[in-house]
Motif scaffolding. Structure first.
Motif, PDB file in Angstrom:
ATOM      1  N   HIS A   1      87.688 149.534 118.478  1.00 45.95           N
ATOM      2  CA  HIS A   1      88.909 149.194 118.178  1.00 45.95           C
ATOM      3  C   HIS A   1      90.200 150.668 117.915  1.00 45.95           C
TER       4      HIS A   1
ATOM      5  N   ASP B   1      87.589 141.590 121.720  1.00 44.99           N
ATOM      6  CA  ASP B   1      88.938 141.290 121.439  1.00 44.99           C
ATOM      7  C   ASP B   1      88.908 142.778 120.372  1.00 44.99           C
TER       8      ASP B   1
ATOM      9  N   ASP C   1      84.961 141.642 112.515  1.00 51.59           N
ATOM     10  CA  ASP C   1      84.262 140.486 113.271  1.00 51.59           C
ATOM     11  C   ASP C   1      84.397 141.299 114.550  1.00 51.59           C
ATOM     12  N   LEU C   2      84.416 142.115 114.818  1.00 52.04           N
ATOM     13  CA  LEU C   2      84.015 143.253 116.829  1.00 52.04           C
ATOM     14  C   LEU C   2      82.940 143.439 116.651  1.00 52.04           C
TER      15      LEU C   2
ATOM     16  N   THR D   1      91.513 144.615 119.354  1.00 51.10           N
ATOM     17  CA  THR D   1      92.114 144.672 118.450  1.00 51.10           C
ATOM     18  C   THR D   1      91.964 144.124 117.315  1.00 51.10           C
ATOM     19  N   ALA D   2      91.105 143.151 117.661  1.00 50.07           N
ATOM     20  CA  ALA D   2      90.240 142.331 115.894  1.00 50.07           C
ATOM     21  C   ALA D   2      89.684 143.281 115.328  1.00 50.07           C
ATOM     22  N   ASP D   3      89.053 142.290 113.789  1.00 49.27           N
ATOM     23  CA  ASP D   3      89.487 143.661 112.989  1.00 49.27           C
ATOM     24  C   ASP D   3      87.849 143.674 113.166  1.00 49.27           C
TER      25      ASP D   3
END
Length: 360
Positions: free
Chosen positions: A112, A10, A17-18, A12-14
């Motif tokens: 991101h 993902d 976290d990515l 678009t995640a922080d």
């Protein structure tokens, strides 16, 4: 045949976290296919505004608008061999794991931003490439330059190598040479009948010990050179006076020297001795006078420093593209068993780069 595992990322995640998600997908040099596939799938599904292509285990994406200038963001997907440090884990504000600093935190920052910036101030190109950590002829950027050269055209390239959030401009050049000494074999019990080539190598080491490293200021960045012995090989057996010895030296040189000038300098240092060059790569000038580079420094409020070491900014410089190193990882932790990245720095660097990419 077992199918390759399916990994979903993902973008678009922080970005913290990515980063963890990227680290948890092993991608040792030459074995990046699973991660490359996941990166490709995420770009196609989460960034439909980008043109996306796959080249081997490299993934490229770009906008196709009509903005005046283009910025290229690049990061390598591969890591050195895992040292029992995957999967990732967090502790005391740090994210630990193979590739966290070098350079999956930088990859996460890039991924991101390209997925979440709808209206960049520049046309954007993104290159996630393979095989950076091994021999240069396998480096994915070299393959892309040969096969998709138009994808590397830009007014500024930002390589997300670990810099601890600093702007490290240009890079040192590097070369290796073997300095050989010779002698005459003899039985060690009758050593006076021979000439010891290892003893003769003391002249090489004496010159290295006397060597004064040059420092040079280029665009406000101070590069310090270094000439070091990195390997000594010699000897035949425990009872033989050796007749050959090789001392391998590594010269890290400031980018105002060409490769030829660096080779000439090494020959001068070891005048009268045999030198055979085994590896060489040019450095990269800072390129900070380029308008896009000046804009990056102004918008982000960062001060540039010299890059100690060789990075792929050299490849962009050879193409006439100004390039800088900028990433959240710590270069001192690269390739270590305890490799980690400060969580706060991932966030800070991502927001600085976002500011630059969205400020007209």
């Amino acid at each position: 045949m077992t199918a390759a595992p399916s990994i979903t990322l993902d973008f678009t995640a922080d970005p913290v976290d990515l980063t963890a998600a990227l680290v948890d997908v092993p991608s040792v040099s030459g074995d990046e296919s699973v991660l490359a596939g996941a990166v490709e799938a995420a770009l196609r599904s989460q960034a439909p505004h980008l043109e996306v292509v796959r080249n081997g285990n490299a993934v490229l994406a770009r906008t196709t608008g009509n903005r005046e200038r283009r910025v290229l963001l690049a990061g390598h997907l591969d890591t050195v061999p895992i040292a029992a440090n995957v999967p990732s884990h967090r502790a005391n504000g740090r994210l630990y794991g193979c590739g966290t600093s070098d350079m999956k935190a930088g990859d996460a920052m890039i991924a991101h931003l390209v997925a979440t910036i709808d209206d960049p101030a520049y046309e954007l190109s993104v290159v996630f490439y393979d095989c950076e950590e091994i021999e240069a002829e396998r480096n994915g950027l070299g393959r892309i330059e040969r096969e998709l050269p138009d994808w590397l055209q830009a007014d500024l390239a930002i390589l997300a190598e670990p810099t601890s959030g600093a702007v490290e401009a240009g890079c040192q050049g590097t070369l290796r040479a073997v300095i050989s000494t010779s002698g005459r074999r003899a039985h060690s019990a009758r050593s006076w009948l021979g000439t010891n080539a290892i003893h003769a190598a003391s002249e090489v080491l004496d010159r290295l010990n006397r060597y004064q490293a040059r420092q040079v200021d280029i665009d406000g960045c101070v590069y310090r050179e270094g000439l070091q012995a990195v390997r000594i090989a010699g000897g035949v057996a425990g009872n033989v006076v050796p007749d050959a010895c090789d001392v391998t030296v590594n010269f890290r040189f400031a980018p105002d020297r060409t490769v030829q000038a660096a080779m000439d300098h090494v020959r001068e240092v070891f005048d009268g001795l045999e030198a055979v060059f085994t590896d060489r790569s040019p450095g990269a000038l800072p390129g900070l006078s380029a308008p896009a580079a000046q804009r990056f420094l102004t918008v982000t409020g960062t001060d540039p420093v010299a890059k100690y070491g060789w990075t792929d900014v050299s490849r962009f410089a050879a193409l006439g593209i100004p390039a800088i190193n900028f990433g959240p990882g710590d270069p001192n932790l690269a390739h270590t068993r305890e490799e980690h990245v400060e969580v706060a720095r991932i966030t800070e660097c991502t927001e600085l780069l976002r500011r630059f990419l969205t400020t007209p």
